[in-house]
Structure formats: structure tokens, C-alpha cells
Scaffold this active site. Structure first.
Site, mmCIF file in Angstrom:
data_model
loop_
_atom_site.group_PDB
_atom_site.id
_atom_site.type_symbol
_atom_site.label_atom_id
_atom_site.label_comp_id
_atom_site.label_asym_id
_atom_site.label_seq_id
_atom_site.Cartn_x
_atom_site.Cartn_y
_atom_site.Cartn_z
ATOM 1 N N ASP A 38 -11.567 -1.670 16.392
ATOM 2 C CA ASP A 38 -10.846 -1.710 15.113
ATOM 3 C C ASP A 38 -10.691 -3.167 14.669
ATOM 4 O OD1 ASP A 38 -8.618 -0.024 13.328
ATOM 5 O OD2 ASP A 38 -8.055 -2.121 13.657
ATOM 6 N N TYR A 43 -8.441 -9.928 9.342
ATOM 7 C CA TYR A 43 -8.312 -10.484 10.692
ATOM 8 C C TYR A 43 -9.178 -11.728 10.871
ATOM 9 C CZ TYR A 43 -6.264 -5.926 12.021
ATOM 10 O OH TYR A 43 -5.482 -4.790 12.108
ATOM 11 N N LYS A 68 -11.289 -2.762 7.533
ATOM 12 C CA LYS A 68 -10.335 -2.539 6.447
ATOM 13 C C LYS A 68 -10.532 -3.564 5.342
ATOM 14 C CE LYS A 68 -7.158 -1.659 10.247
ATOM 15 N NZ LYS A 68 -7.773 -2.591 11.222
ATOM 16 N N HIS A 101 -6.369 -1.586 3.716
ATOM 17 C CA HIS A 101 -5.456 -2.101 4.732
ATOM 18 C C HIS A 101 -3.992 -1.997 4.332
ATOM 19 C CE1 HIS A 101 -5.296 -5.351 8.119
ATOM 20 N NE2 HIS A 101 -4.426 -4.387 8.326
#
Length: 271
Positions: A38, A43, A68, A101
Site C-alpha cells: 500500500d 507518501y 492513492k 486519499h
């Protein structure tokens, strides 16, 4: 034709795993046995995740990749470009699961704007499945209205033994949507819980393993993370634990509504 949703119930989360640490921890997770990774645009590690996956030698068909689209890419005409960039970094032509997200912070961008684009990306085949993250009931209703018969596969939200998050969980489960639990160990707070460790002793397991096994028993997907390979392996081994109904009842009683993620960018949570 809708592809069957065969997501591995435990995945390796990569939040806060940057650069070489992202590469190393994903490599460790794949060696341990994880087949669900994931990540997210926000990120800032998709390139390193993609390299770790490529270098693993594991067939793409044997892996599940979730990513996401972040708030910075929700504006008109931005979602598809963001997804194309993510695919390039992840070295794949399709992700297994693509999520929005967060709802646009402070509703700066109307939900319909990015949900319509999510539908377009799905229709174009860039994602085998789509879903959402941090969506409240209010935003779920908007998602249903926009996406129509396109299945919303999951809502990824904060869920752990100290915060069962029942309003949105109950709503989604009634609609047949499985929940993905992020921060499943409450940012490590659960590790010292006396009740969980007592149950763990019965199963020759840690309190953290019990906390994850509990979430799996509740029907949720879990995405724990760690920088330590031994802990990564311990977390994965939670799938071997079968808790009794009495133990599940005891763990449910730990819920105190302790929400960890609650910043100014968050929607108004269902309480």
C-alpha cells in the site's frame, strides 16, 4: 466486466517510509511473504516501492498494489495525470486498487470534480478497482451518486482496538464495502496494552499480533508498517492466530474512541 476483488487481507503499509528505507522495507516485506503493498502519491515513495517490487523478481500477477491520489491532484483535469505518474513510478500499467486519499481539504474542490475523474480513470483501465480513503458518510453518499454502478471496493480509514470507528464502518458494511484499517496498531500505543498481551500469551503471540488478528476477524483489511524486518514478519504472522468469540468481545471493549489522525485537513468525522 468487473474483475473479482481478491485483495490480500494483510498488506504492508509504506506511510513515512522514504527513499532507501521505502526500498528496504518493501523488499523485506516481500521476502517475508506480503503480496499486498500500500502506497500513495502523497507518501513520496512510489518510485522506491516500484523499484523494490521490480527487483524482487515476483511476478506482477502475484502482487497487489494499492496507491492513492492526493489532495494536490484533485482539481479539474489533474487526476488522470497524477495516476499516469504513479504508474510510471510503480513500473506498472495498472494498479490493482486506486483510492482518493482524502476528500478535498475544507471542500476546496467539490467532490463531484474528482470523483468523476476517478470514474474516468477506472473506465480507462488504469486501475482494476477503485475506492476511497477517509471518506465520511457525507462523502460516501456523493461517491455512490457519481460512480453509479462502478463498485467502491474499500474505504481506508483509521481503525484499531482503541477506535473501532463504528459510524462509518457500520455504514460501509451495510453497503457491502470492506474497510481497510490504517494505523491498526494505534501508532504503537497498542503494544503495551495489558489486555491484548494477556490474550497474546494464550496464543504465544504479542499484543500487536493479537490487535491485527482482531481486525482481520472483524472482516477488515489491515496494512501495518515497520522498519524492522523481525517486526514486519511478526505482523504478517498474525494471520495464523484464531481468536475466540469471547476474546473478540473483550477486545471490542477496549474501544475508547481514541482517534489519532485528526488534523485541519480532515473532514468532519462521523461520531
Amino acid at each position: 466486466m468487473t474483475t473479482e476483488f481478491n485483495i490480500p487481507k494483510i498488506g504492508f503499509g509504506t506511510y513515512q517510509r522514504l527513499d532507501d528505507e521505502a526500498y528496504r522495507t518493501v523488499t523485506d516485506a516481500l521476502e517475508v511473504g506480503y503480496r499486498h503493498i500500500d502506497t500513495a502519491e502523497g507518501y513520496n515513495n512510489e518510485e522506491f516501492v516500484g523499484k523494490a517490487i521490480a527487483d524482487s523478481g515476483i511476478a506482477r500477477s502475484d502482487l497487489w498494489i494499492t496507491t492513492k491520489v492526493g489532495p494536490r491532484s484533485l482539481g479539474p483535469g489533474k487526476v488522470s495525470a497524477a495516476v499516469e505518474t504513479s504508474l510510471e513510478k510503480l513500473r506498472t500499467d495498472q494498479v490493482d486498487l486506486l483510492l482518493i486519499h482524502w476528500p478535498s481539504p475544507k471542500n476546496e474542490i467539490e467532490a463531484e470534480v474528482y470523483l468523476e475523474q476517478l470514474a474516468e480513470v477506472y473506465d480507462a483501465g488504469l486501475a482494476a478497482h477503485i475506492g476511497v480513503s477517509n471518506f465520511t458518510i457525507h462523502f460516501m453518499e456523493k461517491a455512490f451518486a457519481v460512480l453509479g454502478d462502478r463498485p467502491i471496493r474499500t474505504n481506508q480509514v483509521e481503525i484499531h482496538a482503541y477506535h473501532r470507528n463504528r459510524p462509518i464502518v457500520d455504514y460501509c458494511e451495510a453497503k457491502g464495502i470492506v474497510m481497510t484499517a490504517y494505523s491498526p496498531l494505534a501508532k504503537g500505543a497498542i503494544a503495551d496494552d495489558a489486555t491484548l498481551n494477556k490474550i497474546g500469551a494464550v496464543h504465544n503471540a504479542t499484543g500487536a499480533q493479537v490487535a491485527l488478528a482482531y481486525l482481520l476477524a472483524e472482516g477488515h483489511i489491515v496494512i501495518p508498517t515497520s522498519t524492522n524486518k523481525g517486526r514486519i514478519a511478526q505482523n504478517f504472522a498474525c494471520t495464523e492466530i484464531t481468536l475466540s468469540e469471547a476474546e473478540l468481545v473483550t477486545i471490542r471493549q477496549l474501544d475508547e474512541g481514541r482517534r489519532i489522525v485528526n488534523g485541519p485537513w480532515c473532514p468532519t468525522w462521523d461520531e
